[in-house]
Design an enzyme around this catalytic site. Structure first.
Site, PDB file in Angstrom:
ATOM      1  N   ALA A  72       0.828  -1.202   0.000  1.00  0.00           N
ATOM      2  CA  ALA A  72       0.000   0.000   0.000  1.00  0.00           C
ATOM      3  C   ALA A  72       0.864   1.253   0.000  1.00  0.00           C
ATOM      4  CB  ALA A  72      -0.916  -0.001   1.217  1.00  0.00           C
ATOM      5  N   GLY A 117       0.874  -5.635   0.648  1.00  0.00           N
ATOM      6  CA  GLY A 117      -0.071  -5.795  -0.453  1.00  0.00           C
ATOM      7  C   GLY A 117       0.568  -6.284  -1.732  1.00  0.00           C
ATOM      8  N   GLU A 120       0.614  -9.896  -1.365  1.00  0.00           N
ATOM      9  CA  GLU A 120      -0.774 -10.365  -1.462  1.00  0.00           C
ATOM     10  C   GLU A 120      -1.234 -10.453  -2.915  1.00  0.00           C
ATOM     11  OE1 GLU A 120      -3.083  -9.099   2.539  1.00  0.00           O
ATOM     12  OE2 GLU A 120      -2.137  -7.430   1.473  1.00  0.00           O
ATOM     13  N   GLU A 140       2.563  -6.013   7.812  1.00  0.00           N
ATOM     14  CA  GLU A 140       1.540  -5.032   8.181  1.00  0.00           C
ATOM     15  C   GLU A 140       1.447  -4.773   9.681  1.00  0.00           C
ATOM     16  OE1 GLU A 140       0.093  -6.415   4.104  1.00  0.00           O
ATOM     17  OE2 GLU A 140       1.195  -7.246   5.802  1.00  0.00           O
TER      18      GLU A 140
END
Length: 264
Positions: A72, A117, A120, A140
């Site tokens: 992110a 992310g 991910e 995170e």
């Protein structure tokens, strides 16, 4: 299917290599950090790919020399109010779910950092090819959140609950050799993009109807008890058993020639 290129917004590009689509993360100035705009573009690109019956395999790559995706965009997030964060959440989720729900087989080509992310997005793919520069992880909790792009659900499905817990709770980064040993990536390559595209080309030689049905059975059957899983498999088999691809595959085998898949 000819070679072509299509841009979705400023940060996402789709390149076509015959029946393989290359979905390129292209925000190099930010190491592909996923901003709101980039997430919106990624969701749009996945929607277009999902509707394109000519695409047999999608490969997720990066245009950056040292990173697949660093997760992110925390610089953008730092400017957000709580209300901004709430408003952005559906856009962010749509990007990750867009990759996860692509109906054809997907391969991630991880070069350099794939963190938060970014990892991910790779986990959302069916297979992950990485080179020796790869560094993966879900850090995170070190910045006060949790993996929110599917990581808490996809990682244990890959490596088991305890291993996933250790990786998420410690927020540690894992380099390529250990990542392969732990099953965080599936193949180590000299060049992740080149090898991922070659793998995709091998996959794309097979029936597009069969590939999509096989992916559907694998995904929907995972986590079910055996009897329920076999029902999922049977439904997928019925969807291909009377297809043009099945007829062509059997004919080509008996005639000792390469199949010409109708894709229906």
């Amino acid at each position: 299917m000819s070679e072509s290129e299509q841009r979705f917004g400023e940060f996402v590009v789709v390149r076509r290599h015959e029946y393989v689509a290359e979905l390129v993360l292209d925000r190099p100035e930010a190491m592909n950090a996923v901003s709101t705009e980039m997430a919106r573009s990624l969701g749009a690109a996945c929607a277009a790919l999902g509707a394109d019956r000519d695409v047999r395999v999608t490969v997720l790559t990066s245009s950056h020399e040292r990173a697949f995706c660093v997760g992110a965009d925390l610089k953008e997030r730092n400017s957000f109010s709580d209300a901004d964060l709430v408003r952005q959440r559906p856009t962010a989720r749509a990007a990750y779910i867009g990759v996860l729900e692509l109906p054809m087989p997907t391969v991630a080509a991880v070069h350099g950092f794939a963190l938060g992310g970014g990892f991910e997005l790779a986990l959302a793919c069916d297979l992950i090819v990485a080179d020796e520069t790869a560094v993966v992880g879900l850090p995170e909790v070190s910045v006060g959140v949790i993996p929110g792009g599917g990581g808490t659900q996809l990682l244990p499905r890959r490596v088991g609950a305890a291993r996933a817990a250790e990786l998420v709770f410690t927020a540690r980064r894992v380099e390529a050799a250990e990542a392969r040993e732990l099953g965080l990536v599936d193949q180590l390559a000299d060049d992740a993009r080149t090898d991922a595209l070659a793998l995709a080309a091998r996959i794309a030689a097979n029936s597009p109807v069969g590939l999509r049905a096989a992916k559907r059975a694998l995904r929907l059957g995972h986590g079910l008890d055996l009897r329920a899983g076999l029902e999922v498999e049977d439904a997928a088999w019925r969807s291909v058993a009377f297809s043009g691809d099945r007829a062509e595959g059997v004919a080509a085998f008996n005639e000792k020639r390469k199949p010409q898949w109708p894709g229906e």
